[in-house]
Design a protein around this motif. Structure first.
Motif, PDB file in Angstrom:
ATOM      1  N   GLU A 281      -1.974   4.792  -7.508  1.00  0.00           N
ATOM      2  CA  GLU A 281      -3.100   5.395  -6.794  1.00  0.00           C
ATOM      3  C   GLU A 281      -2.686   6.702  -6.109  1.00  0.00           C
ATOM      4  O   GLU A 281      -3.464   7.292  -5.374  1.00  0.00           O
ATOM      5  CB  GLU A 281      -3.633   4.415  -5.744  1.00  0.00           C
ATOM      6  N   MET A 282      -1.467   7.157  -6.359  1.00  0.00           N
ATOM      7  CA  MET A 282      -0.947   8.369  -5.724  1.00  0.00           C
ATOM      8  C   MET A 282      -1.586   9.617  -6.314  1.00  0.00           C
ATOM      9  O   MET A 282      -1.677   9.773  -7.529  1.00  0.00           O
ATOM     10  CB  MET A 282       0.573   8.432  -5.937  1.00  0.00           C
ATOM     11  N   GLY A 283      -2.037  10.496  -5.430  1.00  0.00           N
ATOM     12  CA  GLY A 283      -2.549  11.787  -5.858  1.00  0.00           C
ATOM     13  C   GLY A 283      -1.711  12.903  -5.267  1.00  0.00           C
ATOM     14  O   GLY A 283      -0.684  12.659  -4.623  1.00  0.00           O
ATOM     15  N   PHE A 284      -2.153  14.139  -5.479  1.00  0.00           N
ATOM     16  CA  PHE A 284      -1.431  15.277  -4.911  1.00  0.00           C
ATOM     17  C   PHE A 284      -1.965  15.505  -3.491  1.00  0.00           C
ATOM     18  O   PHE A 284      -2.781  16.379  -3.237  1.00  0.00           O
ATOM     19  CB  PHE A 284      -1.626  16.516  -5.779  1.00  0.00           C
TER      20      PHE A 284
ATOM     21  N   LYS B 180      -4.530  22.000   2.579  1.00  0.00           N
ATOM     22  CA  LYS B 180      -5.627  22.867   2.135  1.00  0.00           C
ATOM     23  C   LYS B 180      -6.948  22.414   2.768  1.00  0.00           C
ATOM     24  O   LYS B 180      -7.642  23.189   3.413  1.00  0.00           O
ATOM     25  CB  LYS B 180      -5.741  22.869   0.607  1.00  0.00           C
ATOM     26  N   GLU B 181      -7.272  21.142   2.559  1.00  0.00           N
ATOM     27  CA  GLU B 181      -8.488  20.604   3.175  1.00  0.00           C
ATOM     28  C   GLU B 181      -8.291  20.356   4.668  1.00  0.00           C
ATOM     29  O   GLU B 181      -9.253  20.331   5.427  1.00  0.00           O
ATOM     30  CB  GLU B 181      -8.891  19.300   2.490  1.00  0.00           C
ATOM     31  N   LYS B 182      -7.056  20.131   5.077  1.00  0.00           N
ATOM     32  CA  LYS B 182      -6.709  19.818   6.474  1.00  0.00           C
ATOM     33  C   LYS B 182      -7.495  18.622   6.982  1.00  0.00           C
ATOM     34  O   LYS B 182      -7.981  18.598   8.114  1.00  0.00           O
ATOM     35  CB  LYS B 182      -6.922  21.041   7.380  1.00  0.00           C
ATOM     36  N   ASN B 183      -7.578  17.610   6.118  1.00  0.00           N
ATOM     37  CA  ASN B 183      -8.375  16.429   6.425  1.00  0.00           C
ATOM     38  C   ASN B 183      -7.447  15.222   6.568  1.00  0.00           C
ATOM     39  O   ASN B 183      -7.146  14.527   5.597  1.00  0.00           O
ATOM     40  CB  ASN B 183      -9.406  16.191   5.320  1.00  0.00           C
ATOM     41  N   ILE B 184      -6.983  14.981   7.789  1.00  0.00           N
ATOM     42  CA  ILE B 184      -6.032  13.900   8.040  1.00  0.00           C
ATOM     43  C   ILE B 184      -6.691  12.540   7.873  1.00  0.00           C
ATOM     44  O   ILE B 184      -6.072  11.598   7.351  1.00  0.00           O
ATOM     45  CB  ILE B 184      -5.411  14.033   9.451  1.00  0.00           C
ATOM     46  N   ASP B 185      -7.940  12.414   8.278  1.00  0.00           N
ATOM     47  CA  ASP B 185      -8.646  11.138   8.110  1.00  0.00           C
ATOM     48  C   ASP B 185      -8.727  10.745   6.639  1.00  0.00           C
ATOM     49  O   ASP B 185      -8.531   9.579   6.278  1.00  0.00           O
ATOM     50  CB  ASP B 185     -10.058  11.222   8.704  1.00  0.00           C
ATOM     51  N   LYS B 186      -9.009  11.716   5.784  1.00  0.00           N
ATOM     52  CA  LYS B 186      -9.093  11.455   4.352  1.00  0.00           C
ATOM     53  C   LYS B 186      -7.728  11.053   3.800  1.00  0.00           C
ATOM     54  O   LYS B 186      -7.623  10.131   2.981  1.00  0.00           O
ATOM     55  CB  LYS B 186      -9.606  12.697   3.614  1.00  0.00           C
ATOM     56  N   PHE B 187      -6.682  11.728   4.256  1.00  0.00           N
ATOM     57  CA  PHE B 187      -5.325  11.404   3.808  1.00  0.00           C
ATOM     58  C   PHE B 187      -4.962   9.971   4.163  1.00  0.00           C
ATOM     59  O   PHE B 187      -4.451   9.215   3.325  1.00  0.00           O
ATOM     60  CB  PHE B 187      -4.337  12.383   4.442  1.00  0.00           C
ATOM     61  N   ILE B 188      -5.233   9.576   5.393  1.00  0.00           N
ATOM     62  CA  ILE B 188      -4.907   8.218   5.830  1.00  0.00           C
ATOM     63  C   ILE B 188      -5.707   7.192   5.039  1.00  0.00           C
ATOM     64  O   ILE B 188      -5.199   6.130   4.654  1.00  0.00           O
ATOM     65  CB  ILE B 188      -5.158   8.055   7.344  1.00  0.00           C
ATOM     66  N   GLU B 189      -6.956   7.507   4.755  1.00  0.00           N
ATOM     67  CA  GLU B 189      -7.783   6.600   3.951  1.00  0.00           C
ATOM     68  C   GLU B 189      -7.218   6.453   2.536  1.00  0.00           C
ATOM     69  O   GLU B 189      -7.160   5.349   1.986  1.00  0.00           O
ATOM     70  CB  GLU B 189      -9.219   7.131   3.881  1.00  0.00           C
ATOM     71  N   LEU B 190      -6.780   7.557   1.957  1.00  0.00           N
ATOM     72  CA  LEU B 190      -6.250   7.540   0.596  1.00  0.00           C
ATOM     73  C   LEU B 190      -4.965   6.725   0.484  1.00  0.00           C
ATOM     74  O   LEU B 190      -4.731   6.050  -0.525  1.00  0.00           O
ATOM     75  CB  LEU B 190      -5.989   8.962   0.107  1.00  0.00           C
TER      76      LEU B 190
ATOM     77  N   LYS C 177       0.840  -1.187   0.000  1.00  0.00           N
ATOM     78  CA  LYS C 177       0.000   0.000   0.000  1.00  0.00           C
ATOM     79  C   LYS C 177       0.883   1.248   0.000  1.00  0.00           C
ATOM     80  O   LYS C 177       2.077   1.196   0.306  1.00  0.00           O
ATOM     81  CB  LYS C 177      -0.915   0.003   1.231  1.00  0.00           C
ATOM     82  N   LEU C 178       0.269   2.370  -0.329  1.00  0.00           N
ATOM     83  CA  LEU C 178       1.023   3.630  -0.299  1.00  0.00           C
ATOM     84  C   LEU C 178       1.604   3.894   1.077  1.00  0.00           C
ATOM     85  O   LEU C 178       2.752   4.331   1.213  1.00  0.00           O
ATOM     86  CB  LEU C 178       0.114   4.788  -0.723  1.00  0.00           C
ATOM     87  N   ILE C 179       0.835   3.611   2.114  1.00  0.00           N
ATOM     88  CA  ILE C 179       1.325   3.866   3.465  1.00  0.00           C
ATOM     89  C   ILE C 179       2.542   2.998   3.795  1.00  0.00           C
ATOM     90  O   ILE C 179       3.421   3.401   4.563  1.00  0.00           O
ATOM     91  CB  ILE C 179       0.215   3.668   4.527  1.00  0.00           C
ATOM     92  N   ASP C 180       2.619   1.819   3.184  1.00  0.00           N
ATOM     93  CA  ASP C 180       3.789   0.954   3.394  1.00  0.00           C
ATOM     94  C   ASP C 180       5.051   1.601   2.832  1.00  0.00           C
ATOM     95  O   ASP C 180       6.125   1.497   3.431  1.00  0.00           O
ATOM     96  CB  ASP C 180       3.574  -0.402   2.726  1.00  0.00           C
TER      97      ASP C 180
END
Length: 261
Positions: free
Chosen positions: A209-212, A219-229, A19-22
């Protein structure tokens, strides 16, 4: 190996188990272990105050690695919402509680200071006010392959300005990336994979699956969304001749080296 049929039964879609997080965590681990080992060599008391400046993304791994042994750690970042990263799996597991603050005046409160702020971060004037037992700074430049970035880099001035008997630079290289940032290195690995896979016989195309994600974080300051992505398969390839994507990812990760100089 994760394989699905593509548009027809003749064409297969192979997906990395990685996964990306790996990928993020592998790179972060290399950096944080280099710093941990350096600090271990100082033979300091476990209650010595360690200040880490900058959370994204190296800083989060450093404090989590240090938390396995050291008890008095302060993470400082001008973005308060980045404290949420402490309670995610990014950078590993937090073993002991650490303090977080957005008060930059506290950068002078440590016995050991670790500056991961890179370009546009802590300046020379701020560095000159530090009188510490040890000072570590991350070099944001990777392979010295970009003149403008090299000229922008002021870590040596910052390092020289600090009063300390122990000074060191964290240097990360290996895949000819322009900077040593964890995000840059991750994208560099995936870009290399795109080129490698496209050169293989039988491959139609590949995608990451990498995005910007910087926009999601800052900008969104959405850490939950980042971790999900980043908890998604890192790479996919359409091919008539399956091969091991995870092995290719590992080969790229193995090229990356973090050391103290």
């Amino acid at each position: 190996m994760n394989i699905d049929t593509g548009i027809t039964s003749e064409v297969l879609t192979i997906k990395s188990e990685t996964k990306l997080i790996d990928i993020f965590n592998n790179i972060i681990s290399k950096k944080s272990n280099a710093i941990f080992n350096y600090i271990e060599g100082l033979n300091i008391d476990t209650n010595t105050k360690i200040v880490v400046i900058g959370t994204y993304l190296t800083g989060i791994g450093i404090v989590k690695r240090l938390s396995k042994k050291y008890e008095n750690i302060l993470l400082i970042d001008i973005y308060p919402h980045l404290e949420e990263l402490l309670h995610t799996e990014l950078g590993g597991k937090l073993e002991n509680e650490i303090n977080f603050s957005s008060n930059l005046d506290l950068i002078y409160s440590g016995d050991i200071v670790i500056d991961t702020t890179g370009f546009g971060g802590i300046n020379v004037n701020q560095s000159s006010k530090m009188d510490v037992e040890a000072f570590i700074i991350e070099d944001p430049v990777g392979e010295n392959n970009d003149i403008l970035l090299k000229e922008k880099n002021n870590i040596h001035e910052r390092l020289n300005a600090v009063k300390s008997p122990n000074k060191a630079i964290l240097k990360t290289t290996g895949i000819n990336a322009k900077t040593s940032g964890t995000m840059t290195l991750t994208i560099g690995i995936l870009t290399n994979l795109l080129n490698i896979c496209q050169g293989k016989e039988g491959v139609l195309y590949s995608a990451s699956e990498m995005g910007f994600f910087e926009e999601v974080i800052f900008k969104e300051k959405n850490i939950d969304k980042f971790i999900e992505l980043i908890n998604t398969n890192a790479f996919k390839t359409s091919t008539i001749n399956p091969f091991n994507l995870d092995e290719l990812i590992k080969n790229e990760l193995d090229k990356i080296n973090s050391k103290m100089i």
